[in-house]
Design a protein around this motif. Structure first.
Motif, PDB file in Angstrom:
ATOM      1  N   PHE A  30     -28.559 -34.401 -16.371  1.00 43.42           N
ATOM      2  CA  PHE A  30     -27.390 -35.262 -15.682  1.00 43.42           C
ATOM      3  C   PHE A  30     -26.793 -34.323 -14.957  1.00 43.42           C
ATOM      4  O   PHE A  30     -25.502 -33.783 -15.837  1.00 43.42           O
ATOM      5  N   LEU A  33     -24.521 -31.993 -17.225  1.00 45.84           N
ATOM      6  CA  LEU A  33     -24.869 -32.782 -18.082  1.00 45.84           C
ATOM      7  C   LEU A  33     -26.430 -32.590 -18.876  1.00 45.84           C
ATOM      8  O   LEU A  33     -27.079 -33.290 -18.396  1.00 45.84           O
ATOM      9  N   VAL A  35     -28.083 -34.452 -21.210  1.00 40.39           N
ATOM     10  CA  VAL A  35     -27.782 -35.082 -21.799  1.00 40.39           C
ATOM     11  C   VAL A  35     -28.833 -35.305 -22.963  1.00 40.39           C
ATOM     12  O   VAL A  35     -28.992 -35.898 -24.321  1.00 40.39           O
ATOM     13  N   SER A  55     -20.170 -42.459 -28.361  1.00 38.47           N
ATOM     14  CA  SER A  55     -20.358 -42.590 -27.445  1.00 38.47           C
ATOM     15  C   SER A  55     -21.469 -41.709 -26.561  1.00 38.47           C
ATOM     16  O   SER A  55     -20.596 -40.550 -26.965  1.00 38.47           O
ATOM     17  N   GLY A  56     -21.709 -41.642 -25.598  1.00 38.28           N
ATOM     18  CA  GLY A  56     -21.890 -40.662 -24.471  1.00 38.28           C
ATOM     19  C   GLY A  56     -22.925 -39.780 -24.861  1.00 38.28           C
ATOM     20  O   GLY A  56     -23.390 -38.728 -24.548  1.00 38.28           O
ATOM     21  N   SER A  57     -23.901 -40.194 -26.061  1.00 43.37           N
ATOM     22  CA  SER A  57     -24.678 -38.925 -27.319  1.00 43.37           C
ATOM     23  C   SER A  57     -26.291 -39.135 -26.670  1.00 43.37           C
ATOM     24  O   SER A  57     -26.448 -37.951 -27.194  1.00 43.37           O
ATOM     25  N   GLY A  58     -26.116 -39.995 -25.332  1.00 46.18           N
ATOM     26  CA  GLY A  58     -27.620 -40.288 -25.514  1.00 46.18           C
ATOM     27  C   GLY A  58     -28.372 -41.286 -25.880  1.00 46.18           C
ATOM     28  O   GLY A  58     -29.746 -41.528 -25.401  1.00 46.18           O
ATOM     29  N   LYS A  59     -28.169 -42.291 -26.523  1.00 48.24           N
ATOM     30  CA  LYS A  59     -28.634 -43.410 -27.338  1.00 48.24           C
ATOM     31  C   LYS A  59     -29.538 -44.250 -26.191  1.00 48.24           C
ATOM     32  O   LYS A  59     -30.322 -44.037 -26.000  1.00 48.24           O
ATOM     33  N   SER A  60     -28.474 -44.458 -24.832  1.00 41.44           N
ATOM     34  CA  SER A  60     -28.835 -45.533 -24.232  1.00 41.44           C
ATOM     35  C   SER A  60     -30.323 -44.439 -23.334  1.00 41.44           C
ATOM     36  O   SER A  60     -31.090 -45.591 -22.913  1.00 41.44           O
ATOM     37  N   THR A  61     -29.756 -43.776 -23.371  1.00 38.47           N
ATOM     38  CA  THR A  61     -30.874 -42.233 -21.726  1.00 38.47           C
ATOM     39  C   THR A  61     -31.998 -42.300 -22.808  1.00 38.47           C
ATOM     40  O   THR A  61     -33.005 -42.533 -22.117  1.00 38.47           O
TER      41      THR A  61
HETATM   42  N1  LIG Z   1     -26.648 -42.306 -14.878  1.00 39.09           N
HETATM   43  C1  LIG Z   1     -26.172 -41.040 -14.727  1.00 39.09           C
HETATM   44  N2  LIG Z   1     -26.041 -40.168 -14.199  1.00 39.09           N
HETATM   45  C2  LIG Z   1     -24.813 -39.352 -14.669  1.00 39.09           C
HETATM   46  N3  LIG Z   1     -24.796 -39.332 -15.763  1.00 39.09           N
HETATM   47  C3  LIG Z   1     -25.202 -40.614 -16.880  1.00 39.09           C
HETATM   48  C4  LIG Z   1     -25.845 -41.509 -16.597  1.00 39.09           C
HETATM   49  N4  LIG Z   1     -26.489 -41.969 -17.711  1.00 39.09           N
HETATM   50  C5  LIG Z   1     -25.506 -41.717 -18.065  1.00 39.09           C
HETATM   51  N5  LIG Z   1     -25.005 -40.275 -17.528  1.00 39.09           N
HETATM   52  C6  LIG Z   1     -24.016 -39.695 -18.659  1.00 39.09           C
HETATM   53  O1  LIG Z   1     -25.281 -38.756 -20.117  1.00 39.09           O
HETATM   54  C7  LIG Z   1     -24.187 -39.160 -21.208  1.00 39.09           C
HETATM   55  C8  LIG Z   1     -25.259 -39.938 -22.265  1.00 39.09           C
HETATM   56  O2  LIG Z   1     -24.813 -41.551 -21.846  1.00 39.09           O
HETATM   57  P1  LIG Z   1     -25.634 -42.922 -22.701  1.00 39.09           P
HETATM   58  O3  LIG Z   1     -25.318 -43.938 -22.096  1.00 39.09           O
HETATM   59  O4  LIG Z   1     -27.075 -42.131 -22.568  1.00 39.09           O
HETATM   60  O5  LIG Z   1     -24.958 -42.840 -23.772  1.00 39.09           O
HETATM   61  P2  LIG Z   1     -25.342 -43.503 -24.869  1.00 39.09           P
HETATM   62  O6  LIG Z   1     -25.155 -43.076 -26.324  1.00 39.09           O
HETATM   63  O7  LIG Z   1     -25.709 -44.650 -24.940  1.00 39.09           O
HETATM   64  O8  LIG Z   1     -23.368 -44.157 -25.064  1.00 39.09           O
HETATM   65  P3  LIG Z   1     -22.404 -45.285 -25.400  1.00 39.09           P
HETATM   66  O9  LIG Z   1     -22.551 -45.365 -27.222  1.00 39.09           O
HETATM   67  O10 LIG Z   1     -21.043 -45.172 -24.841  1.00 39.09           O
HETATM   68  O11 LIG Z   1     -23.372 -46.537 -25.128  1.00 39.09           O
HETATM   69  C9  LIG Z   1     -23.143 -39.753 -20.798  1.00 39.09           C
HETATM   70  O12 LIG Z   1     -22.254 -38.354 -20.216  1.00 39.09           O
HETATM   71  C10 LIG Z   1     -23.350 -40.344 -19.524  1.00 39.09           C
HETATM   72  O13 LIG Z   1     -21.712 -40.785 -18.601  1.00 39.09           O
END
Ligand SMILES: Nc1ncnc2c1ncn2[C@@H]1O[C@H](COP(=O)(O)OP(=O)(O)OP(=O)(O)O)[C@@H](O)[C@H]1O
Ligand SMILES: [Mg+2]
Length: 261
Positions: A30, A33, A35, A55-61
């Motif tokens: 991103f 970043l 990700v 949080s922010g480690s990329g799990k949702s992505t």
């Molecule tokens: N659409 C986007 N545009 C820019 N940055 C993004 C976008 N989606 C996620 N990020 C960034 O990518 C990184 C990973 O996000 P992600 O949502 O995958 O983390 P996560 O592990 O699911 O976190 P959480 O436990 O908080 O849900 C974060 O730093 C987030 O801010």
């Protein structure tokens, strides 16, 4: 525990026919970043993989790339031996093959519970109305909300809405189900009713990727825990092994925080 042997098998030489979801050397940015960094992850048919990490480690992505809600910059993702389609009808079909359940239930507010579970069957699977109705009712029964069929989502509790969201995904006969923190928006007393539905799905042999910090679920239902930090898979192990004896400092640190607050 039976899960351990499945995990061992997954780590050793799994015949390719048994691989359902394969991510090879996947990278995503991103902006500046990075990700997802060189993600290699293979999920076998019937396997339940729990993904945890800060949080922010990329799990949702990671989850979102598997049904192409996010594109990737390099690497490859395949489902059931086929690369993810780019667009069009093929992509719609892929989305139906990959059921997704989010933290926020994302039900259609202006449709009844029954209609929510029928919609994808009618539009994507081209099921006839009677077939879609019967299947919807049977799935609502399976997740324990049959009596709520004619209500609107806002008239249901969070736990009930999430179970409807699960039924809606199941109505498409998905090959794999992705859950992204399905219980983290729920009041404590509703978490178990959703986890129980997920436990049952796992026992029925559904292939599942579950982002959750529910350790009880991970221990009892998962074959494997994948620990992510800073866009990388840092560690993978059977749940018992991971929770009792994490190898990396990053995982030790993370577990000490979530287990002691
Ligand atoms: N659409 C986007 N545009 C820019 N940055 C993004 C976008 N989606 C996620 N990020 C960034 O990518 C990184 C990973 O996000 P992600 O949502 O995958 O983390 P996560 O592990 O699911 O976190 P959480 O436990 O908080 O849900 C974060 O730093 C987030 O801010
Ligand atoms: Mg997330």
């Amino acid at each position: 525990m039976s899960g351990v042997s499945v995990t061992k098998a997954a780590e050793d030489a799994v015949p390719a026919a048994n691989d359902l979801v394969v991510l090879s050397n996947v990278n995503k940015h991103f902006g500046a970043l990075h990700v997802l960094q060189d993600i290699d992850l293979t999920i076998a048919r019937g396997e339940v993989v729990v993904v945890i990490g800060p949080s922010g480690s990329g799990k949702s992505t990671l989850c979102r790339t598997i049904n192409r809600l996010e594109t990737i910059d390099s690497g490859a993702i395949s489902i059931d031996g086929k690369p993810l389609p780019q667009e069009g009808k093929e992509l719609a079909r892929l989305r139906a093959d990959v059921g997704m359940v989010f933290q926020s239930f994302n039900l259609f507010a202006h449709k009844t519970v029954l209609e929510n579970v029928m919609l994808g069957q009618l539009k994507v699977r081209k099921t006839d109305k009677q077939g879609a109705t019967e299947k919807a009712r049977s799935l609502l029964d399976r997740v324990g909300v049959a009596s709520q069929a004619d209500k609107y989502p806002s008239q249901l509790s969070g736990g009930q809405q999430q179970r409807v969201a699960i039924a809606r995904a199941l109505a498409m006969d998905p090959k794999v189900m992705l859950f992204d923190e399905p219980t983290s928006a729920l009041d404590p007393e509703m978490i178990n009713e959703v986890l129980e539905v997920m436990q049952q799905l796992a026992r029925d042999g559904m292939t599942m990727v579950v982002v959750t910090h529910e350790m009880g679920f991970a221990r009892s239902a998962a074959n494997r825990v994948v620990f992510m930090a800073d866009g990388k898979i840092v560690e993978e192990a059977a749940p018992d092994q991971f929770f009792s004896n994490p190898r990396s400092d990053r995982a030790k640190d993370f577990l000490s925080k979530i287990l002691h607050h």
